[in-house]
Design a protein around this motif. Structure first.
Motif, PDB file in Angstrom:
ATOM      1  N   UNK A   1       0.838  -1.207   0.000  1.00 14.28           N
ATOM      2  CA  UNK A   1       0.000   0.000   0.000  1.00 14.28           C
ATOM      3  C   UNK A   1       0.872   1.256   0.000  1.00 14.28           C
ATOM      4  N   UNK A   2       1.960   1.226   0.757  1.00  7.97           N
ATOM      5  CA  UNK A   2       2.897   2.347   0.798  1.00  7.97           C
ATOM      6  C   UNK A   2       3.554   2.551  -0.564  1.00  7.97           C
ATOM      7  N   UNK A   3       4.027   1.475  -1.169  1.00  9.67           N
ATOM      8  CA  UNK A   3       4.649   1.568  -2.494  1.00  9.67           C
ATOM      9  C   UNK A   3       3.672   2.169  -3.501  1.00  9.67           C
ATOM     10  N   UNK A   4       2.447   1.712  -3.482  1.00  7.01           N
ATOM     11  CA  UNK A   4       1.434   2.232  -4.399  1.00  7.01           C
ATOM     12  C   UNK A   4       1.202   3.727  -4.176  1.00  7.01           C
ATOM     13  N   UNK A   5       1.099   4.135  -2.922  1.00  7.90           N
ATOM     14  CA  UNK A   5       0.873   5.554  -2.616  1.00  7.90           C
ATOM     15  C   UNK A   5       2.037   6.416  -3.088  1.00  7.90           C
ATOM     16  N   UNK A   6       3.257   5.953  -2.862  1.00  7.24           N
ATOM     17  CA  UNK A   6       4.438   6.725  -3.272  1.00  7.24           C
ATOM     18  C   UNK A   6       4.541   6.762  -4.794  1.00  7.24           C
ATOM     19  N   UNK A   7       4.266   5.663  -5.455  1.00  8.03           N
ATOM     20  CA  UNK A   7       4.356   5.601  -6.917  1.00  8.03           C
ATOM     21  C   UNK A   7       3.378   6.563  -7.571  1.00  8.03           C
ATOM     22  N   UNK A   8       2.243   6.788  -6.935  1.00  3.77           N
ATOM     23  CA  UNK A   8       1.220   7.650  -7.521  1.00  3.77           C
ATOM     24  C   UNK A   8       1.291   9.091  -7.042  1.00  3.77           C
ATOM     25  N   UNK A   9       2.228   9.387  -6.159  1.00  2.86           N
ATOM     26  CA  UNK A   9       2.398  10.763  -5.665  1.00  2.86           C
ATOM     27  C   UNK A   9       3.112  11.583  -6.726  1.00  2.86           C
ATOM     28  N   UNK A  10       2.512  12.698  -7.111  1.00  3.21           N
ATOM     29  CA  UNK A  10       3.096  13.517  -8.174  1.00  3.21           C
ATOM     30  C   UNK A  10       3.534  14.895  -7.695  1.00  3.21           C
ATOM     31  N   UNK A  11       3.216  15.277  -6.468  1.00  2.00           N
ATOM     32  CA  UNK A  11       3.567  16.606  -5.986  1.00  2.00           C
ATOM     33  C   UNK A  11       5.081  16.779  -5.956  1.00  2.00           C
TER      34      UNK A  11
END
Length: 191
Positions: free
Chosen positions: A173-183
């Motif tokens: 879940x953490x990997x997914x959140x970081x991968x999709x973070x664009x800021x």
């Protein structure tokens, strides 16, 4: 092919004593395998002493003190558990500041096991649904959160998990959140 998290920097916030080693080391290694740069933040310089439940385990070098860190330098903040670790860390004002900065910047925060104790003291659980070790249920409820029996739960930019048995799903879940973070993340190291 470039690893999924190349160019991403993730900070792990721990006390200098008492972090549950698997809850630190498993996500740390998985993030690095995906190309991320990981940084260990703690209130004091030197080392973090990890534990396997109540037994002393390995030591990990601190990269930066919490007082010297800025949340906007990172793509996510991780709060591993252990009982002593968050009980100590929740009294660190610099950690509260980092967590509130991350929250306001919508930077993902991931906390496992007893890690959400620190989120309570940072004032970040009111109105949120949180997975955490069962003994935190009353503390979370008293702080205005809803404790869930889910092994892993995501509530906006907040990823939480109950414990060691959930570390793999928590890490994904953490990997997914970081991968999709664009800021944009400010890199103060090169400034």
């Amino acid at each position: 092919m470039t690893p999924l998290l190349t160019g991403k920097t993730i900070a792990f916030l721990t006390a200098n004593e008492g972090v549950e080693q698997i809850e630190l080391q498993h996500p740390w290694n998985a993030l690095r395998a995906m190309g991320a740069h990981t940084v260990l933040l703690a209130p004091e310089p030197g080392f973090v002493h990890a534990f396997h439940h109540l037994d002393r385990a390995d030591r990990f070098p601190v990269d930066l003190r919490t007082t010297d860190a800025a949340a906007t330098d990172y793509h996510a903040l991780v709060l591993p558990g252990g009982v002593a670790n968050p009980d100590i860390l929740r009294r660190d004002p610099a950690t509260h500041r980092l967590l509130r900065e991350a929250h306001h910047a919508r930077i993902p925060i991931a906390a496992i096991c007893h890690g959400p104790w620190t989120l309570i003291d940072a004032g970040l659980v009111t109105g949120r649904t949180i997975a955490a070790w069962p003994s935190l249920a009353t503390d979370l409820t008293n702080a205005g959160a809803t404790w869930t029996t889910d092994g892993v739960h995501t509530d906006g930019d907040l990823i939480t998990a109950q414990g060691i048995d959930d570390v793999e799903e928590f890490t994904q879940a953490l990997i997914s959140a970081v991968a999709h973070r664009t800021a944009h993340v400010v890199d103060r190291r090169s400034a």
